[in-house]
Motif scaffolding. Structure first.
Motif, PDB file in Angstrom:
ATOM      1  N   ILE A   1       0.851  -1.192   0.000  1.00 42.76           N
ATOM      2  CA  ILE A   1       0.000   0.000   0.000  1.00 42.76           C
ATOM      3  C   ILE A   1       0.886   1.242   0.000  1.00 42.76           C
ATOM      4  O   ILE A   1       1.771   1.381   0.832  1.00 42.76           O
ATOM      5  N   ALA A   2       0.664   2.137  -0.972  1.00 44.90           N
ATOM      6  CA  ALA A   2       1.481   3.344  -1.053  1.00 44.90           C
ATOM      7  C   ALA A   2       0.969   4.431  -0.113  1.00 44.90           C
ATOM      8  O   ALA A   2       1.707   5.327   0.274  1.00 44.90           O
ATOM      9  N   ASP A   3      -0.292   4.374   0.253  1.00 40.65           N
ATOM     10  CA  ASP A   3      -0.907   5.402   1.088  1.00 40.65           C
ATOM     11  C   ASP A   3      -0.379   5.316   2.514  1.00 40.65           C
ATOM     12  O   ASP A   3      -0.625   4.339   3.219  1.00 40.65           O
ATOM     13  N   ARG A   4       0.335   6.330   2.956  1.00 50.38           N
ATOM     14  CA  ARG A   4       0.910   6.309   4.304  1.00 50.38           C
ATOM     15  C   ARG A   4      -0.158   6.346   5.387  1.00 50.38           C
ATOM     16  O   ARG A   4       0.122   6.056   6.548  1.00 50.38           O
TER      17      ARG A   4
ATOM     18  N   HIS B   1      -2.920  14.733   9.383  1.00 53.41           N
ATOM     19  CA  HIS B   1      -2.108  14.931   8.184  1.00 53.41           C
ATOM     20  C   HIS B   1      -1.035  15.992   8.420  1.00 53.41           C
ATOM     21  O   HIS B   1       0.134  15.801   8.035  1.00 53.41           O
ATOM     22  N   ARG B   2      -1.406  17.085   9.041  1.00 55.71           N
ATOM     23  CA  ARG B   2      -0.423  18.137   9.294  1.00 55.71           C
ATOM     24  C   ARG B   2       0.647  17.656  10.278  1.00 55.71           C
ATOM     25  O   ARG B   2       1.835  17.947  10.104  1.00 55.71           O
ATOM     26  N   PHE B   3       0.228  16.932  11.294  1.00 52.89           N
ATOM     27  CA  PHE B   3       1.168  16.386  12.267  1.00 52.89           C
ATOM     28  C   PHE B   3       2.150  15.444  11.581  1.00 52.89           C
ATOM     29  O   PHE B   3       3.368  15.495  11.820  1.00 52.89           O
ATOM     30  N   THR B   4       1.642  14.568  10.712  1.00 53.43           N
ATOM     31  CA  THR B   4       2.495  13.603  10.020  1.00 53.43           C
ATOM     32  C   THR B   4       3.514  14.303   9.137  1.00 53.43           C
ATOM     33  O   THR B   4       4.696  13.925   9.094  1.00 53.43           O
ATOM     34  N   ASP B   5       3.085  15.339   8.430  1.00 53.82           N
ATOM     35  CA  ASP B   5       4.006  16.079   7.557  1.00 53.82           C
ATOM     36  C   ASP B   5       5.111  16.748   8.371  1.00 53.82           C
ATOM     37  O   ASP B   5       6.293  16.698   8.004  1.00 53.82           O
ATOM     38  N   GLU B   6       4.742  17.359   9.493  1.00 53.22           N
ATOM     39  CA  GLU B   6       5.750  18.037  10.316  1.00 53.22           C
ATOM     40  C   GLU B   6       6.699  17.031  10.965  1.00 53.22           C
ATOM     41  O   GLU B   6       7.901  17.271  11.076  1.00 53.22           O
ATOM     42  N   LEU B   7       6.132  15.895  11.401  1.00 53.37           N
ATOM     43  CA  LEU B   7       6.969  14.870  12.012  1.00 53.37           C
ATOM     44  C   LEU B   7       7.950  14.302  10.995  1.00 53.37           C
ATOM     45  O   LEU B   7       9.137  14.099  11.298  1.00 53.37           O
TER      46      LEU B   7
ATOM     47  N   ALA C   1      10.742  16.780  10.529  1.00 53.08           N
ATOM     48  CA  ALA C   1      11.646  16.811  11.683  1.00 53.08           C
ATOM     49  C   ALA C   1      12.552  15.578  11.703  1.00 53.08           C
ATOM     50  O   ALA C   1      13.754  15.677  11.963  1.00 53.08           O
ATOM     51  N   VAL C   2      11.981  14.410  11.416  1.00 49.18           N
ATOM     52  CA  VAL C   2      12.775  13.182  11.395  1.00 49.18           C
ATOM     53  C   VAL C   2      13.829  13.244  10.302  1.00 49.18           C
ATOM     54  O   VAL C   2      14.984  12.849  10.500  1.00 49.18           O
ATOM     55  N   ALA C   3      13.454  13.760   9.128  1.00 51.79           N
ATOM     56  CA  ALA C   3      14.407  13.875   8.020  1.00 51.79           C
ATOM     57  C   ALA C   3      15.585  14.772   8.407  1.00 51.79           C
ATOM     58  O   ALA C   3      16.742  14.472   8.078  1.00 51.79           O
TER      59      ALA C   3
END
Length: 216
Positions: A121-124, A173-179, A182-184
């Motif tokens: 599944i490509a959908d995170r 969704h916003r939390f996932t993008d920011e996380l 930050a991890v990157a």
């Protein structure tokens, strides 16, 4: 030599041997060495029946001989589980397109690879993606931990856990993008060419609500 801490159950035939209720009880009890006669007395079962299950578990490599103690006219075999915990590879329980249990090749041998038995599944945000990733983590970490245990060394891992309350689905969704960003950034700071590669898995799911039918 002591039993390993964890063993991955990734062979369907071996898993079937261990799944019966009585054999699960025996495996749990045999974290400490014991004989068939002793467990028969503890469980209130005929010794012949316990011996039968011991033989099946031993042939599957789930229990092993610790010592033999002389008794009148025979040697009492003291057995123990080969691991303190047996973890089931989730892929083994998921049917493939051919109808074979995942991890089983013709002839019954194991050929499980990360992702077997799961549609990619490509959908995170898909639950299937999280389950597939978690299954891969169980598979890989259990195998490496068992190998490290056999060498008498410790597998260095880390676990981070947190709980956050989101007001609306869009916040996820916003939390996932920011996380992810930050991890990157942190990963880029510590990434060293030629260093030991580590895989970081971050996943999130709703906290189960006690007694809620839809969370079971």
């Amino acid at each position: 030599m002591s039993a390993t801490e964890m063993t991955l159950m990734d062979e369907p035939d071996r898993l079937r041997v261990a799944l019966t209720p009585i054999r699960r009880r025996l495996l749990a009890r045999l974290r400490e060495p014991a004989s068939a006669a002793r467990l028969a007395a503890e469980l209130g079962l005929p010794r012949q029946r316990v011996n039968y299950h011991f033989k099946a578990l031993e042939q599957a490599g789930l229990i092993e001989l610790v010592e033999e103690r002389p008794r009148r006219g025979f040697a009492e075999r003291i057995m123990r589980a080969t691991a303190n915990a047996f973890l089931v590879d989730p892929g083994v329980l998921s049917p493939t397109e051919t109808g074979e249990p995942s991890g089983a090749e013709p002839g019954g041998s194991s050929g499980a690879e990360p992702g077997d038995g799961f549609e990619r599944i490509a959908d995170r945000y898909a639950a299937e993606h999280l389950v597939e990733a978690a299954a891969g983590t169980v598979r890989e970490v259990t195998r490496m931990a068992a190998a490290a245990d056999r060498r008498g060394v410790r597998l260095l891992t880390f676990t981070l856990e947190a709980e956050v309350r989101f007001e609306a689905p869009g916040d996820v969704h916003r939390f996932t993008d920011e996380l992810a960003e930050a991890v990157a950034q942190v990963a880029a700071r510590f990434d060293t060419p030629g260093g030991r590669s580590y895989r970081l898995l971050a996943g999130g799911h709703p906290t189960p609500r006690q007694g809620a039918e839809d969370d079971r």
